[in-house]
Write an enzyme that holds these catalytic residues in place. Structure first.
Site, PDB file in Angstrom:
ATOM      1  N   ARG A 183       0.756  -0.952  -0.028  1.00  0.00           N
ATOM      2  CA  ARG A 183      -0.032  -0.130  -0.082  1.00  0.00           C
ATOM      3  C   ARG A 183       1.025   1.412  -0.131  1.00  0.00           C
ATOM      4  O   ARG A 183       1.440   1.775   0.749  1.00  0.00           O
ATOM      5  CB  ARG A 183      -1.329   0.343   1.257  1.00  0.00           C
ATOM      6  CG  ARG A 183      -1.541   1.241   0.887  1.00  0.00           C
ATOM      7  CD  ARG A 183      -2.688   1.300   2.294  1.00  0.00           C
ATOM      8  NE  ARG A 183      -2.692   0.545   3.468  1.00  0.00           N
ATOM      9  CZ  ARG A 183      -4.010   1.050   4.343  1.00  0.00           C
ATOM     10  NH1 ARG A 183      -4.973   2.091   4.177  1.00  0.00           N
ATOM     11  NH2 ARG A 183      -3.703   0.867   5.854  1.00  0.00           N
ATOM     12  N   ASP A 463      -3.402   2.516  14.418  1.00  0.00           N
ATOM     13  CA  ASP A 463      -2.617   3.531  13.572  1.00  0.00           C
ATOM     14  C   ASP A 463      -3.575   4.075  13.211  1.00  0.00           C
ATOM     15  O   ASP A 463      -4.145   4.910  14.266  1.00  0.00           O
ATOM     16  CB  ASP A 463      -2.076   2.560  12.030  1.00  0.00           C
ATOM     17  CG  ASP A 463      -3.357   1.773  11.503  1.00  0.00           C
ATOM     18  OD1 ASP A 463      -5.046   2.817  11.679  1.00  0.00           O
ATOM     19  OD2 ASP A 463      -3.691   0.937  10.617  1.00  0.00           O
TER      20      ASP A 463
END
Length: 548
Positions: A183, A463
């Protein structure tokens, strides 16, 4: 009004080979370079990055301005809708390109940062796929980014090792590993260590170009391919941009059209209304969509921030059982399966706690319930954040799935409409909830500022996405004068008091030396900037990037 786009052909680029100095015309590297960095930033790779930035950078900036215009309309009272101009796409009978063999079974995917030991453990975890994350799980320090790219090169070649001298243990890849998916950063993030004509380039182009240039041919030689996750898209025009970028990179690298395959995270409220069009724009490259549910909740708060009627309750009270989230998940399944694409479920953020068996048992029970719901609804796979949860998620999917995926499951139930996606969950705002989101944002920001973008906090893997919800809720509660369930007004004085108390608690928890060695005071300063701002800061990562 949609802007016209033009797609030309980049010059051919041979596979990078010999190391060379890091310079390329007007492209300037201002970050320090170690010896191996020059093997990454070869003249050929830098030339590719420069061409991509010159060609697509202005379009990215236009699309980001389009986001700002959408926000202005939402602030004025407009609501998202299924675009009328793409009705023919939604109603048409079409499917995406056939999906590669090593992506046919994605029932369990593990995600994490591109740190060396994590890459090895994730690939060895028993998961079907590993998403190596330059976005939400990695602080974009120059060192993290370059080391991460080097780690992925070594992983693709099978040579990656990590020596833990303290434990006397060396980590290596197993014979059989997870399929690698990468990603890159979202379109909104820039890379300040690489300048073009004096301006930082777009991090998404830097990350994707580096990874594909160094690994695409080797992955194909191994019988796999270059696979990406695309983050934080908000409109089908952004999917069109990515499709054009992929075509340009494939042409430059001598790869056949459609070699690079992508999965798109549907993690914004506006993208939820455009899933068919996003698949259509990327139909030669796309393999599926993913329920990026934590960023989706953040987007729900952010995009409707001007309206009191969209204020959410405590963060931990907004789960996938809520109607707006369950509806989004089911719509994603129906949309994907109609088009022959995979519908990936969301993240299980729970982390087993070795010293607390009861808490671990409770966490695993929650993961099981979440994954059971996903597989029974028709998802083809799901995400976990910790290797210990791979087997747990797999058991739930294996119990229902008789084949490698559930493309034949259409997803029943009533039609899902605009009102379902915009249904606001009810619930209380509590002092406990306020203290929790102040605490987790402080801890996460401190970790992020030290270069660690993914950290376990109170049994959850936090996160950037989960921290975004926390700080956005504080801003939202302040903006709209939310009252706690005990009647107290959430105002600046209350939030400042809680923040001060949490800083004191952290000092007591860690001791003066560790507290001072950390970046807690800077984290507190940044948190104040984020939650007391008159205008909502779009991303905490862009606000914090100046400090790393």
């Amino acid at each position: 009004m949609e802007r016209p786009t033009t797609v030309g052909h980049a010059d051919k680029l041979s596979r990078p080979s010999a190391p060379a100095a890091a310079d390329s015309g007007a492209l300037e590297i201002v970050g320090p370079l170690a010896a191996r960095d020059r093997e990454l930033l070869t003249p050929e790779v830098l030339a590719l990055i420069e061409r991509l930035e010159r060609r697509f950078g202005p379009r990215i900036d236009e699309l980001l301005e389009d986001r700002a215009e959408v926000q202005r309309r939402l602030d004025a009272g407009e609501r998202p809708y299924f675009p009328s101009e793409s009705a023919c796409i939604r109603e048409g009978n079409w499917r995406v390109a056939p999906i590669p063999a090593d992506l046919q079974d994605r029932r369990v995917e593990i995600t994490g940062p591109v740190e060396r030991k994590m890459v090895i453990n994730a690939l060895n975890s028993g998961a079907n796929c590993f998403m190596a994350d330059f976005e939400d799980a990695t602080t974009p320090t120059w060192r993290n980014l370059l080391d991460g790219q080097a780690n992925l090169i070594d992983a693709v070649r099978g040579t990656i090792e990590y020596a833990d001298e303290a434990r006397g243990k060396t980590y290596r890849l197993n014979e059989r590993t997870a399929t690698l998916i990468v990603r890159p950063r979202g379109l909104h993030l820039r890379e300040k260590h690489v300048l073009l004509d004096g301006r930082p380039i777009h991090g998404a182009l830097f990350d994707a170009a580096l990874y594909l240039a160094h690994n695409a041919h080797d992955l194909l030689a191994k019988g796999s391919g270059p696979y990406l996750y695309l983050a934080k898209l908000e409109h089908y025009r952004e999917a069109r941009l990515w499709n054009d970028v992929l075509l340009a990179m494939q042409d430059a690298l001598g790869l056949p059209r459609g070699t690079v395959r992508v999965t798109v995270l549907i993690e914004t409220i506006t993208a939820a209304f455009q899933m068919d069009s996003i698949l259509w724009e990327l139909r030669e490259h796309v393999t599926g969509l993913n329920c990026g549910r934590w960023d989706y909740v953040f987007s729900f708060i952010k995009r409707f921030r001007a309206h009191e009627s969209f204020v959410l309750p405590d963060r931990d009270a907004v789960g996938m059982d809520r109607h707006f989230l369950r509806s989004y998940s089911r719509l994603l399944i129906r949309t994907c399966h109609r088009r022959g694409a995979f519908a990936m479920g969301g993240m299980a953020a729970q982390v087993p706690q070795r010293n607390d068996p009861a808490a671990t048992a409770e966490a695993i029970a929650r993961v099981r319930a979440d994954k059971r719901r996903e597989v029974n609804d028709g998802h083809d796979g799901t995400w976990v954040a910790h290797p210990a949860l791979v087997a747990v998620a797999r058991e739930e999917f294996d119990a229902v799935m008789t084949g490698p995926n559930q493309l034949g499951v259409e997803g029943g139930g009533p039609a899902i409409g605009r009102h379902d996606l915009l249904s606001v969950p009810t619930g209380k705002a509590t002092e406990r909830g306020l203290r929790a989101i102040v605490d987790v944002t402080l801890r996460y920001l401190e970790s992020w500022l030290r270069g660690q973008g993914c950290v376990a906090i109170h049994g959850l893997m936090e996160d950037a996405a989960t921290a975004e919800i926390a700080r956005a809720q504080i801003w939202q509660w302040l903006r709209h004068g939310r009252r706690l369930d005990d009647g107290r007004l959430v105002d600046a004085e209350l939030v400042e008091g809680v923040l001060t108390e949490q800083l004191t608690a952290l000092r007591l928890e860690f001791g003066d030396e560790r507290f001072e060695r950390g970046r807690y005071l800077l984290a507190a300063q940044l948190l104040r900037e984020l939650v007391f701002a008159d205008e909502f800061p779009e991303f905490l990562t862009t606000a914090a990037y100046q400090y790393v």
